[in-house]
Design a protein around this motif. Structure first.
Motif, mmCIF file in Angstrom:
data_model
loop_
_atom_site.group_PDB
_atom_site.id
_atom_site.type_symbol
_atom_site.label_atom_id
_atom_site.label_comp_id
_atom_site.label_asym_id
_atom_site.label_seq_id
_atom_site.Cartn_x
_atom_site.Cartn_y
_atom_site.Cartn_z
ATOM 1 N N ILE A 149 6.139 -52.896 -22.824
ATOM 2 C CA ILE A 149 6.402 -52.470 -21.452
ATOM 3 C C ILE A 149 6.532 -50.960 -21.316
ATOM 4 O O ILE A 149 6.288 -50.402 -20.242
ATOM 5 C CB ILE A 149 7.671 -53.172 -20.907
ATOM 6 N N ASP A 150 6.910 -50.273 -22.386
ATOM 7 C CA ASP A 150 7.114 -48.828 -22.346
ATOM 8 C C ASP A 150 5.838 -48.137 -22.816
ATOM 9 O O ASP A 150 5.443 -48.266 -23.983
ATOM 10 C CB ASP A 150 8.301 -48.459 -23.242
ATOM 11 N N GLU A 151 5.177 -47.399 -21.913
ATOM 12 C CA GLU A 151 3.901 -46.787 -22.249
ATOM 13 C C GLU A 151 4.023 -45.794 -23.388
ATOM 14 O O GLU A 151 3.153 -45.718 -24.272
ATOM 15 C CB GLU A 151 3.314 -46.089 -21.012
ATOM 16 N N ALA A 152 5.103 -44.991 -23.424
ATOM 17 C CA ALA A 152 5.270 -44.017 -24.503
ATOM 18 C C ALA A 152 5.444 -44.717 -25.847
ATOM 19 O O ALA A 152 4.884 -44.288 -26.862
ATOM 20 C CB ALA A 152 6.465 -43.110 -24.206
ATOM 21 N N VAL A 153 6.222 -45.791 -25.874
ATOM 22 C CA VAL A 153 6.409 -46.562 -27.104
ATOM 23 C C VAL A 153 5.089 -47.164 -27.551
ATOM 24 O O VAL A 153 4.718 -47.131 -28.732
ATOM 25 C CB VAL A 153 7.475 -47.656 -26.890
ATOM 26 N N ARG A 154 4.361 -47.714 -26.604
ATOM 27 C CA ARG A 154 3.065 -48.316 -26.928
ATOM 28 C C ARG A 154 2.105 -47.286 -27.491
ATOM 29 O O ARG A 154 1.380 -47.544 -28.462
ATOM 30 C CB ARG A 154 2.506 -48.974 -25.676
ATOM 31 N N GLU A 155 2.066 -46.088 -26.921
ATOM 32 C CA GLU A 155 1.144 -45.057 -27.397
ATOM 33 C C GLU A 155 1.495 -44.603 -28.808
ATOM 34 O O GLU A 155 0.607 -44.374 -29.640
ATOM 35 C CB GLU A 155 1.142 -43.867 -26.433
#
Length: 390
Positions: A149-155
């Motif tokens: 859900i967290d774009e920064a974590v995913r990236e």
């Protein structure tokens, strides 16, 4: 100081050996753990969490590469984000919101997932990407979908996976929605604590598929790992395996501010009584009684406040009304003074739950199970046919 990769390799071998001896890591996963080391997925600054004290201490690779390497291969959880990314600095934040789970927990969950060649897996909660990397190495990247859900974590996870030469499908989205484009799945693994199993997880699974998730109630932070098998009739059911504790799925976190208006003036017009039940009877941390009370007293949040003077107050709040209860104890005194307010007698329900548990021989969490369907969630003791709504 240059990092000694040989030291990391030795630490990784030692960790794998320890996990194998403990039975958390199975031989079919051992080579995967060696090939996909946890250290590849960790940020330069992390916080090692002490399970005994509940405190997290910063560890910086640039400041102390040896300590960082030791933390990377230690069997402890590592916080990698605080406060949904709003936190800055090296000191711990307020709420940990992303982490690298204990290697023993990761290994045991993969063991219980029971995958085999050709299976498709949906992971809910990418985190650092290590778990997705382990699955991708075992099953092939095309067979693994991981939703974060967290774009920064995913990236950050996606970058780590690419550097490791692994290519699972990583998706920025709400894991509670699953990922229909990759369905149907043979396995769903959830790496965050949940209070409700999302219908799409079994709807996007094949009959006979497995959903593995840390599940609990808002009564406490406890989670119990549940292994659900998807049925032909569109439901899923299975037993609780063991107690764990995960950061909660963001949309299912308990907002304690919702109770700010429950007790405008303590004790107000609350009814007063006494009880012989001690607060120790309510259990602590991983005690099964806390988990069982949550099963028997639905829609109830519980917190214990202790003072330096030896007194303690246990609070109970209704999630659906303004009902509340509080039990006060003084150091060295038996029992407690109880206040209850609102249409729901929460303390009476807690006492009834304790009597129910004792009357059935104080069963552990492993004798309970969960069934989910379009009609909701039901829990049971020993027999799925004898269940109640939760």
């Amino acid at each position: 100081m240059r990092r000694d990769s040989r030291q990391g390799s030795r630490a990784g071998e030692e960790l794998a050996r320890d996990l194998l001896e403990a039975g958390d890591l199975t031989p079919d996963w051992a080579e995967v753990f060696r090939a996909v080391p946890r250290s590849l997925f960790l940020p330069d600054l992390l916080w090692a969490h002490d399970m005994a004290t509940g405190r997290s201490a910063p560890v910086s690779r640039s400041d102390d590469p040896v300590a960082w390497e030791l933390a990377a291969y230690a069997n402890v959880p590592l916080v990698t984000q605080w406060d949904d990314g709003r936190h800055t600095g090296s000191e711990p934040g307020t709420v940990p919101t992303s982490s690298a789970s204990m290697p023993s927990v990761v290994a045991a969950m993969l063991r219980d997932l029971d995958v085999s060649e050709g299976m498709r897996v949906l992971e809910v909660g990418t985190g650092t990407g290590w778990n997705a990397g382990l699955l991708a190495h075992r099953l092939g990247g095309a067979n693994v979908v991981s939703v974060e859900i967290d774009e920064a974590v995913r990236e950050r996870a996606r970058g780590a996976l690419l550097r490791a030469g692994l290519h699972p499908v990583t998706v920025h989205g709400d894991g509670g929605d699953g990922w229909p484009d990759g369905a149907p799945y043979d396995r769903v693994i959830v790496t965050a604590g949940v209070r409700a199993v999302a219908p799409c997880w079994w709807e996007q699974s094949r009959p006979g598929g497995v959903i593995l998730a840390p599940w609990g109630t808002h009564y406490s932070d406890q989670d119990a790992l549940v292994r659900l098998t998807v049925r032909e009739d569109g439901s899923a059911s299975g037993p609780f395996l063991r107690m764990v504790e995960f950061m909660k799925l963001r949309e299912q976190r308990l907002d304690w501010n919702r109770f700010s208006g429950h007790v405008p003036d303590f004790p107000g017009d609350a009814d007063v009584s006494t009880t012989t039940v001690a607060l120790t009877d309510l259990g602590d941390r991983y005690d099964p009684v806390r988990f069982v009370i949550g099963l028997r007293v639905p829609d109830c949040a519980h917190v214990l406040n202790r003072s330096d003077e030896g007194t303690a107050r246990a609070w109970f709040f209704d999630l659906t009304s303004r009902s509340w209860a509080a039990a006060d104890v003084r150091g060295g005194e038996p029992g407690a003074v109880v206040h209850q307010s609102g249409p729901r007698r929460l303390w009476d329900e807690v006492e009834a739950a304790l009597r129910w548990w004792v009357g059935r021989g104080e069963p552990s969490h492993t004798r309970f199970g969960l069934t989910v369907s379009a009609e909701g969630q039901r829990v049971w003791l020993d027999d799925p046919a004898d269940s109640w709504a939760i």
